[in-house]
Design a protein around this motif. Structure first.
Motif, PDB file in Angstrom:
ATOM      1  N   ARG A  36       0.810  -1.224   0.000  1.00 50.07           N
ATOM      2  CA  ARG A  36       0.000   0.000   0.000  1.00 50.07           C
ATOM      3  C   ARG A  36       0.840   1.270   0.000  1.00 50.07           C
ATOM      4  N   GLN A 143      -3.266   3.070  -8.097  1.00 47.97           N
ATOM      5  CA  GLN A 143      -4.222   3.009  -9.196  1.00 47.97           C
ATOM      6  C   GLN A 143      -5.260   4.113  -9.052  1.00 47.97           C
ATOM      7  N   VAL A 158      -4.447  -1.318  -2.724  1.00 51.00           N
ATOM      8  CA  VAL A 158      -4.058  -1.764  -4.066  1.00 51.00           C
ATOM      9  C   VAL A 158      -2.909  -2.762  -4.048  1.00 51.00           C
ATOM     10  N   SER A 159      -1.845  -2.444  -3.341  1.00 56.15           N
ATOM     11  CA  SER A 159      -0.577  -3.160  -3.489  1.00 56.15           C
ATOM     12  C   SER A 159      -0.282  -4.063  -2.295  1.00 56.15           C
TER      13      SER A 159
END
Length: 203
Positions: A36, A143, A158-159
């Motif tokens: 994140r 994103q 997202v990550s």
């Protein structure tokens, strides 16, 4: 299988910037250690730093608003600087740009914040460049979906931890990045963390 040797392996502390010349044929891996964490990113022809990453060239040639596996990052001249050869996430932002004192004031009504813009300024100064070299950047591990009505915003969660992107230098390239310090939107999960940078070469 070609053996790879590690030329550099470093942790970039949370909220700080980093820069390095990645020579042609070398690969830069950026790792989102804790997850994140947005990484704001710029790149320049190391021989002619005035020839810098051009978002328009990059997006038009690829026909995509996002960066992902196989994307080539092009300079103003059309010169290929970096190619994405590995990507555990699949899509990265090219739209939202970097956080800045001015942007945080306009969007959130706050002042005195640290920013990726300030990190870019500090790192670019090490290479004889000033703020005029800062252009629309890539945001790795972030994103920004664009809805049919044009609405956009930063996606959350997202990550995953350990997410990475590999960038093969097509030419000698100055890379400049910021482990984003933003605390006013979810691009870092409201908790900025360090990132890892690894440079490797064959042989």
């Amino acid at each position: 299988m070609t053996a790879m040797r590690t030329l550099l392996d470093q942790v970039v502390p949370a909220t700080t910037g980093w820069s390095h010349v990645v020579n042609a044929g070398e690969t830069l891996r950026i790792v989102d250690i804790a997850g994140r964490q947005a990484v704001d990113f710029l790149c320049y022809d190391a021989v002619d730093p005035g020839d810098r990453y051009n978002a328009t060239n990059t997006l038009k040639v690829q026909g995509s608003a996002f960066i992902g596996l196989g994307t080539v990052l092009y300079a103003d001249s059309g010169k290929p600087l970096l190619r994405v050869t590995g990507d555990s996430l699949g899509r990265h932002d090219t739209i939202y740009g970097c956080c800045s004192e001015a942007n945080n004031r306009l969007r959130y009504g706050v002042t005195g914040t640290h920013s990726c813009y300030a990190n870019f300024e500090s790192e670019l100064a090490k290479h004889g460049l000033d703020r005029s070299a800062i252009v629309a950047n890539v945001n790795f591990f972030m994103q920004v979906p664009v809805e049919a009505d044009g609405t956009l915003g930063v996606a959350d969660d997202v990550s995953p931890p350990g997410s990475h992107v590999d960038l093969l230098a097509e030419s000698d390239t100055l890379v400049v990045l910021s482990a984003c310090p933003q605390m006013l939107n979810p691009c870092n999960g409201y908790n900025p963390t360090p990132v890892r940078v690894i440079v490797t070469a064959a042989g």
